[in-house]
Scaffold this active site. Structure first.
Site, PDB file in Angstrom:
ATOM      1  N   ILE A 175      -3.913   6.960  -1.593  1.00  0.00           N
ATOM      2  CA  ILE A 175      -3.676   8.343  -2.013  1.00  0.00           C
ATOM      3  C   ILE A 175      -2.359   8.301  -2.782  1.00  0.00           C
ATOM      4  CG2 ILE A 175      -2.510   8.884   0.187  1.00  0.00           C
ATOM      5  CD1 ILE A 175      -3.459  11.767  -0.057  1.00  0.00           C
ATOM      6  N   SER A 176      -2.320   8.969  -3.935  1.00  0.00           N
ATOM      7  CA  SER A 176      -1.117   8.912  -4.773  1.00  0.00           C
ATOM      8  C   SER A 176       0.080   9.546  -4.064  1.00  0.00           C
ATOM      9  CB  SER A 176      -1.347   9.641  -6.094  1.00  0.00           C
ATOM     10  OG  SER A 176      -2.446   9.084  -6.782  1.00  0.00           O
ATOM     11  N   GLN A 177       1.264   9.065  -4.442  1.00  0.00           N
ATOM     12  CA  GLN A 177       2.519   9.614  -3.917  1.00  0.00           C
ATOM     13  C   GLN A 177       2.668  11.069  -4.401  1.00  0.00           C
ATOM     14  OE1 GLN A 177       5.811   7.507  -5.630  1.00  0.00           O
ATOM     15  NE2 GLN A 177       7.323   8.870  -4.730  1.00  0.00           N
ATOM     16  N   ARG A 199      -2.156  18.084   2.753  1.00  0.00           N
ATOM     17  CA  ARG A 199      -2.424  16.693   2.355  1.00  0.00           C
ATOM     18  C   ARG A 199      -3.017  15.904   3.511  1.00  0.00           C
ATOM     19  NH1 ARG A 199       1.273  11.936   1.356  1.00  0.00           N
ATOM     20  NH2 ARG A 199       0.462  10.743  -0.405  1.00  0.00           N
TER      21      ARG A 199
END
Ligand code: SAH
Length: 223
Positions: free
Chosen positions: A70-72, A44
């Site tokens: 950025i999504s969790q 990530r």
């Protein structure tokens, strides 16, 4: 060597930090081994600016510029699990490429991924990161995802990573028979994450979670 090109990221984030994230996903109810394996092996940190890369394996959303995030990881896992465990995944459409992290997870589980982003510089950066990971089964479009991608439809699954006030009709139309749409819906701050399943001309709806996403906006941005 810059951390952007350090694919393993070991040294910057320990293996223990990453395993802790996996544990957190499982504690929060993610069960699909397929999804957990892909989340374990997909870096990530390469999707983040160097200044934030050391926080890449925390279970939080982080800024990626242009007022976007950025999504969790938990939310990525939850949305992905919803489409992986409910049917085939030959063709998947993602709306809101952002930095490309969710795209990477999808590309490792689906045959072909189509992804649309309205902010050009984000799309360009995402392409570079995904290329670095060697992922080739992705087609990109700079445009307004509210309209879907009619030329490439129908899709087995559509994932929207930004929230509209109501479900865009075009997306429902572009689902295959048995297709699933995972989409956060509602006002900023408190949205419902919906799983909508098409069966012929019928659509059934389940609510998976309460989430916070950036809004799905109309039009496109060049710079
Ligand atoms: N999955 C991404 C989430 C990024 S945030 C990630 O993990 O990085 C949501 C993204 O949706 C933003 O990049 C935003 O620009 C984009 N977006 C918002 N409205 C859109 C629209 N109508 N069409 C395409 N992308 C859109």
């Amino acid at each position: 060597m810059s951390s952007k090109h350090n694919l393993s990221g070991i040294g910057m984030t320990s293996q223990r930090t990453r395993e802790r994230l996996l544990g957190r996903l499982m504690d929060q109810g993610i069960k699909s081994m397929e999804v957990l394996d892909v989340m374990r092996s997909t870096p990530r940190h390469i999707f983040l600016d160097e200044a934030l890369a050391h926080r890449a394996y925390e279970d939080v959303a982080l800024p990626i510029g242009h007022n976007q995030t950025i999504s969790q990881p938990y939310v990525v896992a939850r949305m992905t699990e919803a489409i992986v465990t409910s049917g085939s995944l030959d063709r998947v459409l993602e709306i809101g490429t952002g930095c490309g992290y969710q795209t990477a997870i999808l590309a490792r589980l689906a045959k072909q991924v189509y992804t649309i982003e309205r902010i050009k510089p984000l799309l360009d950066r995402a392409k570079k990161s995904l290329k670095l990971l060697g992922l080739k089964n992705i087609e990109y479009k700079h445009g307004d995802g509210t309209l879907g991608w009619a030329e490439k439809a129908p899709f087995d699954a559509i994932i929207t990573t930004a929230a509209p006030q109501t479900v865009p009709k075009e997306l429902l139309k572009q689902l295959s028979d048995g297709g699933r749409l995972v989409i956060p819906v509602g006002a900023e701050g408190h949205q419902e994450l919906k799983l909508i399943t098409r069966s012929g001309s019928e659509y059934t709806e389940d609510i998976l979670d309460l989430v916070r996403f950036v809004p799905l906006l109309k039009g496109q941005v060049q710079h």
